[in-house]
Design an enzyme around this catalytic site. Structure first.
Site, mmCIF file in Angstrom:
data_model
loop_
_atom_site.group_PDB
_atom_site.id
_atom_site.type_symbol
_atom_site.label_atom_id
_atom_site.label_comp_id
_atom_site.label_asym_id
_atom_site.label_seq_id
_atom_site.Cartn_x
_atom_site.Cartn_y
_atom_site.Cartn_z
ATOM 1 N N ASP A 26 18.034 26.415 25.751
ATOM 2 C CA ASP A 26 19.712 26.605 25.571
ATOM 3 C C ASP A 26 20.240 25.782 24.321
ATOM 4 O O ASP A 26 19.550 25.072 24.198
ATOM 5 C CB ASP A 26 20.478 26.405 26.790
ATOM 6 C CG ASP A 26 22.082 26.731 26.731
ATOM 7 O OD1 ASP A 26 22.182 27.768 26.390
ATOM 8 O OD2 ASP A 26 22.665 25.829 27.051
ATOM 9 N N ASP A 28 23.975 24.962 23.376
ATOM 10 C CA ASP A 28 25.151 24.253 23.761
ATOM 11 C C ASP A 28 24.812 23.240 24.865
ATOM 12 O O ASP A 28 24.549 23.829 25.887
ATOM 13 C CB ASP A 28 26.443 24.850 23.963
ATOM 14 C CG ASP A 28 27.065 25.505 22.507
ATOM 15 O OD1 ASP A 28 27.225 24.686 21.743
ATOM 16 O OD2 ASP A 28 27.257 26.727 22.638
ATOM 17 N N ASP A 225 21.178 23.305 30.546
ATOM 18 C CA ASP A 225 22.177 22.223 31.156
ATOM 19 C C ASP A 225 23.059 22.949 32.233
ATOM 20 O O ASP A 225 23.947 22.022 32.766
ATOM 21 C CB ASP A 225 22.990 21.525 30.073
ATOM 22 C CG ASP A 225 24.045 22.618 29.437
ATOM 23 O OD1 ASP A 225 23.786 23.698 29.287
ATOM 24 O OD2 ASP A 225 25.105 22.264 29.488
#
Length: 360
Positions: A26, A28, A225
């Site tokens: 991922d 961001d 995250d």
């Protein structure tokens, strides 16, 4: 341990960048935040790549095309090619192309990332419901997307045109804080039309399929995250995952995770790619009647789990942590106690004192 029966983080005697051939990362909250590189990300990714690991950047953000994302990564110090970037715009465009003839018109509610991805699939982007579109596709269009674009989507959908969405993330991070994501915009159209879109992005299978088709990964590791997109996406795809605590998920949320949201590994940041992972072991059984109130705790079946210098268990409606050592080891032990106590549900035990002991 099966992803579907996971009750503790896994250990690995081999560094993760050697145990897996491809990292599906991922962006961001993992590689950058607010456009700036997260601490240790650049050096960790370069080391993993130089050691032979394929790095693929997988994003639900459909606004920016792959070449723009790759250029940004390169500017940050992580050299990347457009082929290294997989977006939800690509995934939803493949989904549409599988259902419509080549050359079909598609009404775009979003940015250039969607238009480019549609053209790659032989579809023609259009801007108005009066352009006779065969489908509507909606993706994040940036903070300046005009309200009238939602009206165009509604006009077409109310005429019976099928509706697709790149993703349904309700929020996205920005340099100034959290802002509405494509999922919030999708809700506007859903409320106005009563329709339901076909969705491609994480955590749904079309996005995982797109990443595997484009990378050719044989032993993929999802790195993210967010529990509800990255980790659940790995769960749905049947692959392992690494949660890094540099984004939206904190320790308290991790402890309450149900089975689809429990990562294979947990680490502080992307340095975790370059190391093995410590084993969490069951030390002993808690005496019946002293454990917590979760699915297994009610019968006294919740065990005591150890990692590093810590032991964790459920007692009297709370998670208890004893010992000392690295905070992450304590968190891993707490995960085992919480997830085991919760069984197939979500842990409701009080973790406040235990997390305070770790400074988390």
């Amino acid at each position: 341990m099966s992803q579907r029966s996971r009750t503790r983080p896994s250990g690995s005697t081999t560094a993760l960048n050697e145990a897996y051939d491809t990292a599906l990362l991922d962006l961001d909250g993992v590689v950058y935040a607010g456009g700036e590189a997260i601490a240790y990300a650049v050096e960790s990714l370069n080391t993993a790549r130089d050691a032979g690991m394929r790095l693929a950047y997988v994003t639900n953000n459909a606004l920016r095309p792959p070449d723009t994302v790759a250029a940004h990564l390169t500017e940050l110090g992580v050299p990347a090619d457009p082929a290294d970037v997989i977006t939800s715009a690509q995934a939803v465009s493949r989904l549409i192309a599988e259902q419509l003839p080549q050359g079909s018109r598609v009404l775009v509610i979003g940015g250039d990332g969607l238009r480019i991805a549609l053209r790659e699939r032989g579809l023609e982007p259009v801007e108005s419901a009066d352009d006779d579109p065969a489908a509507v596709v909606q993706g994040y269009g940036g903070p300046d997307l005009a309200w009238g674009r939602f009206a165009e989507a509604c006009y077409a959908i109310n005429r019976g045109v099928p509706w697709f969405a790149s993703n349904t993330d309700l929020t996205i991070p920005s340099a100034r804080g959290i802002m509405p994501g494509n999922g919030a915009a999708v809700e506007v159209v859903r409320i106005a039309t009563g329709a339901e879109p076909q969705v491609a992005g994480k955590p749904l299978p079309p996005m995982h399929r797109e990443t595997i088709l484009r990378t050719g990964a044989k032993r993929a590791l999802v790195v993210g995250d967010r529990l509800d997109t990255d980790i659940e996406g790995a769960f749905n795809g049947g692959v392992d995952s690494l949660l890094v605590l540099t984004g939206v998920t904190d320790a308290a949320e991790l402890l309450t995770a149900g089975p689809p949201h429990r990562p294979t590994y947990v680490d502080a940041d992307l340095r975790g790619l370059l190391t093995g992972q410590p084993e969490v072991t069951e030390v002993s059984e808690v005496i019946s009647g002293t454990s917590g109130t979760g699915a297994k705790g009610a019968t006294g079946a919740t065990g005591t789990f150890g990692c590093g210098g810590w032991t964790a268990y459920a007692r009297g409606g709370a998670l208890v942590l004893d010992g000392d050592g690295a905070a992450l080891d304590g968190l891993r032990a707490l995960c085992a106690a919480a997830w085991t106590d919760a069984g197939d549900g979500s842990c409701t035990l009080d973790a406040g004192k235990a997390l305070a002991k770790l400074g988390l």
